[in-house]
Design an enzyme around this catalytic site. Structure first.
Site, PDB file in Angstrom:
ATOM      1  N   SER A   1      54.958  16.043  63.726  1.00 37.29           N
ATOM      2  CA  SER A   1      55.981  15.013  63.516  1.00 37.29           C
ATOM      3  C   SER A   1      55.941  14.412  62.113  1.00 37.29           C
ATOM      4  O   SER A   1      56.891  13.729  61.710  1.00 37.29           O
ATOM      5  CB  SER A   1      55.839  13.894  64.555  1.00 37.29           C
ATOM      6  OG  SER A   1      54.694  13.115  64.300  1.00 37.29           O
TER       7      SER A   1
ATOM      8  N   LYS B   1      52.830   7.549  62.565  1.00 39.44           N
ATOM      9  CA  LYS B   1      54.236   7.385  62.208  1.00 39.44           C
ATOM     10  C   LYS B   1      54.361   6.432  61.014  1.00 39.44           C
ATOM     11  O   LYS B   1      53.430   5.692  60.682  1.00 39.44           O
ATOM     12  CB  LYS B   1      55.026   6.796  63.387  1.00 39.44           C
ATOM     13  CG  LYS B   1      55.120   7.701  64.605  1.00 39.44           C
ATOM     14  CD  LYS B   1      56.008   8.886  64.387  1.00 39.44           C
ATOM     15  CE  LYS B   1      56.184   9.715  65.654  1.00 39.44           C
ATOM     16  NZ  LYS B   1      54.944  10.419  66.032  1.00 39.44           N
TER      17      LYS B   1
END
Length: 212
Positions: free
Chosen positions: A126, A162
């Site tokens: 990701s 993230k």
């Protein structure tokens, strides 16, 4: 113990996992081995490991993980404590070479707050557009994460790496890969989120990459 002859491919396989272990102090994942040797299936990794176990180069360790047989531990070479600085090099006009023992570059040189750092291994893609790939080791610091920083969070019992934004409606956790969705954390569950650490760099087989 007597060394049983390895095939060329088995030796290349063994050399790779030993070099990886020497560099990162952990064994490579099945995916990393498959990528290195262009295996189409993880079964090829298993077959090579089984062959090395049978020939006595590997043994089953704790939790059924493989390890180097004690008789072959000399293959795991010791790591030095830094990179030698052997002198000065001109970056302007040409000048006389200056050789000197100027000490060593260590992890403390690169990361002055080493005692506040820890590492986690990445599982997933990701954050690939930030240069962080599956199998890399992210370097994290126990410090405040500012708006827009990359950080490791613990959310509802699960962890994730993230880019973190503090919105008026809560937190926005953005991936660096368009194939993954942004995670929105609303105020009523905000207390379930804990920032584990601020991303300051990562390590892989290409070297150490510091955050800008």
């Amino acid at each position: 113990m007597d060394k049983v002859q390895l095939t060329r491919k088995q030796k290349e396989f063994l050399d790779y996992i030993i070099e990886y272990k020497n560099e990162f102090d952990v064994w490579p994942t099945y995916r990393e081995i498959s990528d290195e040797f262009n295996y189409k299936s993880p079964n090829s990794v298993t077959q090579n490991i089984q062959a090395l176990l049978k020939k006595g180069y590997l043994v089953k360790g704790e939790d059924d993980e493989y390890d180097i047989h004690p008789d072959h531990e000399e293959m795991l070479v010791g790591r030095n404590d830094g990179i030698e600085v052997r002198g000065v090099i001109a970056a302007g006009y040409l000048q006389e070479a200056v050789q000197a023992d100027l000490g060593k570059i260590t992890l403390e040189t690169l990361f002055p707050n080493l005692d506040q750092m820890f590492a986690l291994r990445v599982a997933g893609m990701s954050m690939k557009d930030a240069g962080i790939y599956d199998g890399d080791f992210v370097l994290l610091m126990d410090s405040d994460v500012k708006d827009g920083d990359i950080g490791a969070i613990l959310y509802d019992g699960e962890t994730s790496l993230k880019r973190i934004y503090y919105d008026k409606n809560g937190l926005r956790l953005e991936p660096a890969n368009e194939e993954y969705d942004t995670i929105h954390v609303e105020p009523d569950v905000f207390e379930e989120v804990r920032v584990i650490g601020k991303y300051i760099g990562h390590v892989n087989r290409n070297g150490i990459h510091k955050a800008f």
